[in-house]
Write a protein that holds these residues in place. Structure first.
Motif, PDB file in Angstrom:
ATOM      1  N   GLY A  59       0.813  -1.213   0.000  1.00 19.70           N
ATOM      2  CA  GLY A  59       0.000   0.000   0.000  1.00 19.70           C
ATOM      3  C   GLY A  59       0.845   1.261   0.000  1.00 19.70           C
ATOM      4  N   THR A  60       1.972   1.239   0.721  1.00 22.26           N
ATOM      5  CA  THR A  60       2.871   2.390   0.736  1.00 22.26           C
ATOM      6  C   THR A  60       3.465   2.637  -0.637  1.00 22.26           C
ATOM      7  OG1 THR A  60       3.412   1.960   3.063  1.00 22.26           O
ATOM      8  CG2 THR A  60       4.918   3.376   1.816  1.00 22.26           C
ATOM      9  N   VAL A  61       3.834   1.550  -1.329  1.00 22.02           N
ATOM     10  CA  VAL A  61       4.368   1.695  -2.687  1.00 22.02           C
ATOM     11  C   VAL A  61       3.336   2.377  -3.588  1.00 22.02           C
ATOM     12  CG1 VAL A  61       5.095   0.421  -4.738  1.00 22.02           C
ATOM     13  CG2 VAL A  61       5.949  -0.253  -2.486  1.00 22.02           C
ATOM     14  N   LEU A  62       2.085   1.964  -3.487  1.00 16.52           N
ATOM     15  CA  LEU A  62       1.037   2.582  -4.302  1.00 16.52           C
ATOM     16  C   LEU A  62       0.876   4.062  -3.988  1.00 16.52           C
ATOM     17  CD1 LEU A  62      -1.768  -0.141  -4.349  1.00 16.52           C
ATOM     18  CD2 LEU A  62      -0.607   0.833  -6.339  1.00 16.52           C
ATOM     19  N   SER A  63       0.965   4.410  -2.715  1.00 17.01           N
ATOM     20  CA  SER A  63       0.827   5.813  -2.319  1.00 17.01           C
ATOM     21  C   SER A  63       1.916   6.662  -2.953  1.00 17.01           C
ATOM     22  CB  SER A  63       0.889   5.927  -0.793  1.00 17.01           C
ATOM     23  OG  SER A  63      -0.159   5.205  -0.183  1.00 17.01           O
ATOM     24  N   PHE A  64       3.149   6.178  -2.936  1.00 17.60           N
ATOM     25  CA  PHE A  64       4.246   6.914  -3.555  1.00 17.60           C
ATOM     26  C   PHE A  64       4.075   6.997  -5.069  1.00 17.60           C
ATOM     27  CE2 PHE A  64       6.615   6.103   0.425  1.00 17.60           C
ATOM     28  CZ  PHE A  64       7.086   7.394   0.649  1.00 17.60           C
ATOM     29  N   GLU A  65       3.550   5.950  -5.672  1.00 21.08           N
ATOM     30  CA  GLU A  65       3.411   5.934  -7.124  1.00 21.08           C
ATOM     31  C   GLU A  65       2.441   6.995  -7.627  1.00 21.08           C
ATOM     32  OE1 GLU A  65       4.513   1.296  -8.233  1.00 21.08           O
ATOM     33  OE2 GLU A  65       2.420   1.954  -8.255  1.00 21.08           O
ATOM     34  N   PHE A  66       1.432   7.321  -6.844  1.00 27.29           N
ATOM     35  CA  PHE A  66       0.505   8.360  -7.281  1.00 27.29           C
ATOM     36  C   PHE A  66       1.242   9.672  -7.512  1.00 27.29           C
ATOM     37  CE2 PHE A  66      -3.104   5.726  -6.009  1.00 27.29           C
ATOM     38  CZ  PHE A  66      -4.039   6.101  -6.947  1.00 27.29           C
ATOM     39  N   GLY A  67       2.157  10.001  -6.598  1.00 28.17           N
ATOM     40  CA  GLY A  67       2.907  11.238  -6.755  1.00 28.17           C
ATOM     41  C   GLY A  67       4.041  11.146  -7.753  1.00 28.17           C
ATOM     42  N   LEU A  68       4.710   9.984  -7.801  1.00 33.03           N
ATOM     43  CA  LEU A  68       5.874   9.834  -8.665  1.00 33.03           C
ATOM     44  C   LEU A  68       5.496   9.623 -10.129  1.00 33.03           C
ATOM     45  CD1 LEU A  68       8.096   7.540  -6.399  1.00 33.03           C
ATOM     46  CD2 LEU A  68       8.462   9.959  -6.911  1.00 33.03           C
ATOM     47  N   LEU A  69       4.459   8.821 -10.360  1.00 33.05           N
ATOM     48  CA  LEU A  69       4.095   8.477 -11.732  1.00 33.05           C
ATOM     49  C   LEU A  69       3.063   9.415 -12.333  1.00 33.05           C
ATOM     50  CD1 LEU A  69       3.832   4.578 -11.425  1.00 33.05           C
ATOM     51  CD2 LEU A  69       5.801   5.949 -12.119  1.00 33.05           C
ATOM     52  N   TRP A  70       2.216  10.015 -11.488  1.00 35.33           N
ATOM     53  CA  TRP A  70       1.112  10.827 -12.010  1.00 35.33           C
ATOM     54  C   TRP A  70       1.084  12.200 -11.339  1.00 35.33           C
ATOM     55  CZ3 TRP A  70       0.032   7.869 -15.871  1.00 35.33           C
ATOM     56  CH2 TRP A  70       0.082   6.488 -15.732  1.00 35.33           C
ATOM     57  N   PRO A  71       2.176  12.966 -11.458  1.00 32.76           N
ATOM     58  CA  PRO A  71       2.218  14.289 -10.809  1.00 32.76           C
ATOM     59  C   PRO A  71       1.183  15.255 -11.371  1.00 32.76           C
ATOM     60  CG  PRO A  71       4.073  14.009 -12.323  1.00 32.76           C
ATOM     61  CD  PRO A  71       3.420  12.664 -12.201  1.00 32.76           C
ATOM     62  N   GLY A  72       0.820  15.079 -12.636  1.00 36.80           N
ATOM     63  CA  GLY A  72      -0.198  15.954 -13.197  1.00 36.80           C
ATOM     64  C   GLY A  72      -1.542  15.784 -12.513  1.00 36.80           C
ATOM     65  N   LEU A  73      -1.871  14.533 -12.172  1.00 36.91           N
ATOM     66  CA  LEU A  73      -3.122  14.248 -11.470  1.00 36.91           C
ATOM     67  C   LEU A  73      -3.126  14.860 -10.079  1.00 36.91           C
ATOM     68  CD1 LEU A  73      -5.814  12.628 -11.077  1.00 36.91           C
ATOM     69  CD2 LEU A  73      -4.377  10.737 -10.271  1.00 36.91           C
ATOM     70  N   MET A  74      -2.078  14.564  -9.318  1.00 38.24           N
ATOM     71  CA  MET A  74      -2.038  15.020  -7.931  1.00 38.24           C
ATOM     72  C   MET A  74      -1.843  16.533  -7.846  1.00 38.24           C
ATOM     73  SD  MET A  74      -2.632  12.163  -6.635  1.00 38.24           S
ATOM     74  CE  MET A  74      -2.584  12.655  -4.915  1.00 38.24           C
ATOM     75  N   GLY A  75      -1.068  17.088  -8.788  1.00 35.00           N
ATOM     76  CA  GLY A  75      -0.825  18.521  -8.745  1.00 35.00           C
ATOM     77  C   GLY A  75      -2.068  19.349  -8.998  1.00 35.00           C
ATOM     78  N   ARG A  76      -2.882  18.921  -9.938  1.00 34.25           N
ATOM     79  CA  ARG A  76      -4.081  19.704 -10.270  1.00 34.25           C
ATOM     80  C   ARG A  76      -5.292  19.312  -9.424  1.00 34.25           C
ATOM     81  NH1 ARG A  76      -5.990  20.469 -16.423  1.00 34.25           N
ATOM     82  NH2 ARG A  76      -4.065  21.696 -16.370  1.00 34.25           N
ATOM     83  N   TRP A  77      -5.460  18.009  -9.181  1.00 35.23           N
ATOM     84  CA  TRP A  77      -6.715  17.546  -8.591  1.00 35.23           C
ATOM     85  C   TRP A  77      -6.578  17.047  -7.153  1.00 35.23           C
ATOM     86  CZ3 TRP A  77     -10.660  18.842 -11.579  1.00 35.23           C
ATOM     87  CH2 TRP A  77     -10.461  18.943 -12.957  1.00 35.23           C
ATOM     88  N   GLY A  78      -5.381  17.079  -6.607  1.00 34.49           N
ATOM     89  CA  GLY A  78      -5.178  16.542  -5.264  1.00 34.49           C
ATOM     90  C   GLY A  78      -6.033  17.216  -4.201  1.00 34.49           C
ATOM     91  N   ASP A  79      -6.241  18.528  -4.343  1.00 29.40           N
ATOM     92  CA  ASP A  79      -7.051  19.246  -3.358  1.00 29.40           C
ATOM     93  C   ASP A  79      -8.518  18.835  -3.404  1.00 29.40           C
ATOM     94  OD1 ASP A  79      -4.835  20.604  -2.537  1.00 29.40           O
ATOM     95  OD2 ASP A  79      -5.247  22.419  -3.714  1.00 29.40           O
ATOM     96  N   VAL A  80      -8.945  18.244  -4.519  1.00 29.81           N
ATOM     97  CA  VAL A  80     -10.359  17.880  -4.664  1.00 29.81           C
ATOM     98  C   VAL A  80     -10.621  16.479  -4.120  1.00 29.81           C
ATOM     99  CG1 VAL A  80     -12.299  17.688  -6.269  1.00 29.81           C
ATOM    100  CG2 VAL A  80     -10.443  19.310  -6.739  1.00 29.81           C
ATOM    101  N   PHE A  81      -9.863  15.504  -4.600  1.00 24.92           N
ATOM    102  CA  PHE A  81     -10.164  14.124  -4.201  1.00 24.92           C
ATOM    103  C   PHE A  81      -9.173  13.549  -3.192  1.00 24.92           C
ATOM    104  CE2 PHE A  81      -6.878  13.313  -7.192  1.00 24.92           C
ATOM    105  CZ  PHE A  81      -6.442  12.006  -7.036  1.00 24.92           C
ATOM    106  N   GLY A  82      -8.183  14.337  -2.783  1.00 21.77           N
ATOM    107  CA  GLY A  82      -7.184  13.839  -1.835  1.00 21.77           C
ATOM    108  C   GLY A  82      -7.739  13.519  -0.467  1.00 21.77           C
ATOM    109  N   ILE A  83      -8.919  14.055  -0.132  1.00 19.09           N
ATOM    110  CA  ILE A  83      -9.525  13.767   1.174  1.00 19.09           C
ATOM    111  C   ILE A  83      -9.737  12.273   1.371  1.00 19.09           C
ATOM    112  CG2 ILE A  83     -11.866  14.100   0.282  1.00 19.09           C
ATOM    113  CD1 ILE A  83     -10.629  14.968   3.825  1.00 19.09           C
ATOM    114  N   GLY A  84     -10.006  11.555   0.270  1.00 15.25           N
ATOM    115  CA  GLY A  84     -10.196  10.108   0.365  1.00 15.25           C
ATOM    116  C   GLY A  84      -8.953   9.410   0.873  1.00 15.25           C
ATOM    117  N   PHE A  85      -7.783   9.840   0.379  1.00 16.08           N
ATOM    118  CA  PHE A  85      -6.539   9.242   0.833  1.00 16.08           C
ATOM    119  C   PHE A  85      -6.265   9.601   2.288  1.00 16.08           C
ATOM    120  CE2 PHE A  85      -5.825   9.523  -3.806  1.00 16.08           C
ATOM    121  CZ  PHE A  85      -5.645   8.171  -4.051  1.00 16.08           C
ATOM    122  N   GLY A  86      -6.684  10.799   2.708  1.00 14.55           N
ATOM    123  CA  GLY A  86      -6.534  11.170   4.115  1.00 14.55           C
ATOM    124  C   GLY A  86      -7.362  10.283   5.028  1.00 14.55           C
TER     125      GLY A  86
END
Length: 491
Positions: free
Chosen positions: A80-107
């Motif tokens: 699970g930790t590997v997957l968490s890092f991959e979201f930021g490492l592999l898909w920075p465009g997703l997390m950079g633009r949309w992280g504030d919207v759907f990131g609450i789920g990961f929290g």
């Protein structure tokens, strides 16, 4: 130029290694998820039975399952930790633009993970150290924390399928985020309950399958009967419910993501009286080869009428829909999931009819052979469900708002392929260690059972739990040299 070839040529070089790495880690992690989500509930059901009926065998099974639950949780932490890092490492465009919207789920998932770690430690340590009722009550929050973790992950994924809860500014960036709308999207309810019940079904059949194998090998004692009956009954009751939930989520996809539905059912042109294809392959020109064609059934399944209009893939430009190959993959995954679910319903009905008529387990060896295979089949169905969900959404990473190509990292593709190779090596080691630990635990428990059956004194399984007081080392087992042992057994 061939449409599929053109799309691949236009894709960034990082796309293939990034998607391959994400697919591999997700497919590996999801093998552990059913046990993480549902095994706590199954264990507590067995624990409650042991307390209510004063059944030492049920308590022994619950204690052993809690040990498996702890080991599985530890391995899940890694993947699970590997997957968490991959979201930021592999898909920075997703997390950079949309992280504030759907990131609450990961929290939410992170908080659930923390609580589950604490509660598993308390529950595991509590055997033989707490009063029976107190120990059981302390374990009751475990299923709730597991469901909370699933809540967070499914909230994020359902938002990616049906994004809402924001407005876009002039530059296309999300503003005015509404957290509640971002969490409770149109697909959240169908996805969440379909997922949770799938985890319960899968975990039940996996656990029962272990004891079904023992039953086939002639172990017909109370231990194997109880170890099979409780988890299999839970799974069997949940199976028809899951089948209905699967039908409901497919219809939700039909209404909310019509192009994904067209991919899952390989529907090329929008029409009524659409036939259903069981398997088969979609070609870039819209033709379908192979498979079993059932006239008008797709329209009936989608809207309960042959006149139901089903949107086809050609309703949107080629750049906005899955390729023919992706549609075929999603279609095969969806059909295989449905076939496995249908077979499991028949197995559950077989079990239920025999139990209602005779109040006993089926006697047929074919039933137990099927039960032994049901766990593996359930895991395959879960994998197929995620493949259909993710591949059918292509080319969007955020449905109709951001393409996968826009989100992928700019890291060189060579570096990503090297990372992929390293992850494979690490995962082979991690899952190999997991299997070795489970086999060692099984051997230890079987030896303890044989000693008890033979009337020889032997330490009960799981008497020594992590960080708990260690029992004294018998004089005959003391090491000949090196090290020392204190009076309470601690080195």
């Amino acid at each position: 130029m061939h449409t599929t070839v053109q799309l691949l040529a236009d894709a960034p070089a990082q796309m293939l290694p990034a998607r391959s790495l994400m697919a591999f880690t997700l497919a590996s992690h999801i093998i552990l998820v059913p046990m993480g989500v549902a095994l706590p509930l199954i264990t507590l059901v067995m624990h409650h039975r042991g307390l209510r009926r004063n059944d030492a065998t049920a308590l022994l099974l619950a204690r052993r399952w809690s040990a498996v639950m702890a080991v599985q949780f530890a391995i899940g932490v890694v993947t699970g930790t590997v997957l968490s890092f991959e979201f930021g490492l592999l898909w920075p465009g997703l997390m950079g633009r949309w992280g504030d919207v759907f990131g609450i789920g990961f929290g939410v998932e992170a908080w659930a993970f923390f609580l589950e770690a604490v509660l598993i430690a308390i529950y595991l340590y509590g055997w033989r150290r707490l009063k029976p009722r107190t120990h059981f009550l302390l374990g009751l929050p475990l299923p709730a924390t597991a469901l909370l973790g699933a809540f967070g992950i499914l909230a994020a994924n359902s938002w990616m399928n049906t994004p809402q809860g924001f407005t876009l500014d002039a530059e296309g960036n999300p503003t005015d985020v509404d957290i509640w709308k971002a969490i409770f999207t149109p697909m959240f309810g169908p996805q969440y309950w379909h997922f949770v019940v799938a985890m319960l079904v899968t975990a039940g059949y996996v656990v029962a399958g272990v004891y079904a194998v023992g039953w086939l090998r002639g172990r017909r004692d109370h231990y194997h009967r109880l170890g099979f009956t409780v988890p299999f009954t839970i799974a069997a009751v949940a199976t028809p419910v899951q089948f209905m939930l699967g039908d409901a989520i497919a219809r939700s996809v039909f209404h909310k993501q019509p192009v994904k539905f067209a991919a899952m059912e390989i529907v090329w042109k929008t029409d009524t009286h659409v036939p259903e294809y069981l398997f088969g392959r979609l070609h870039p020109d819209g033709s379908i080869s192979g498979g079993i064609k059932i006239p008008q059934l797709d329209s009936i399944l989608a809207g309960f009428s042959t006149d139901t209009k089903v949107v086809g893939l050609t309703s949107v430009p080629a750049s906005d829909r899955p390729t023919a190959t992706q549609a075929t993959i999603a279609h095969w995954a969806f059909d295989l999931m449905v076939v496995i679910g249908s077979v499991l319903v028949l197995l559950a009905l077989w079990y239920g009819l025999v139990w209602l008529r005779h109040r006993r387990l089926p006697e047929s060896k074919w039933f137990f052979r099927s039960a032994a295979c049901a766990g593996v089949a359930s895991v395959v169905a879960v994998e197929c469900g995620w493949i259909a969900t993710e591949v059918g959404r292509q080319p969007w990473i955020v449905y109709q708002n951001m393409r996968v190509a826009e989100a992928v990292t700019s890291t060189r593709s060579t570096a990503l392929w090297i990372m992929f190779g390293l992850v494979i090596v690490v995962y082979v080691f991690v899952f190999g260690s997991f299997l070795a630990i489970l086999l060692k635990m099984r051997t230890r428990w079987r030896l303890a059972d044989e000693q008890q059956t033979a009337g020889r004194p032997g330490e009960a399984p799981e008497a020594d739990t992590p960080y708990g007081p260690r029992s004294a080392v018998p004089a005959g087992d003391a090491p000949a040299s090196g090290g020392s042992t204190s009076g309470d057994g601690r080195s």
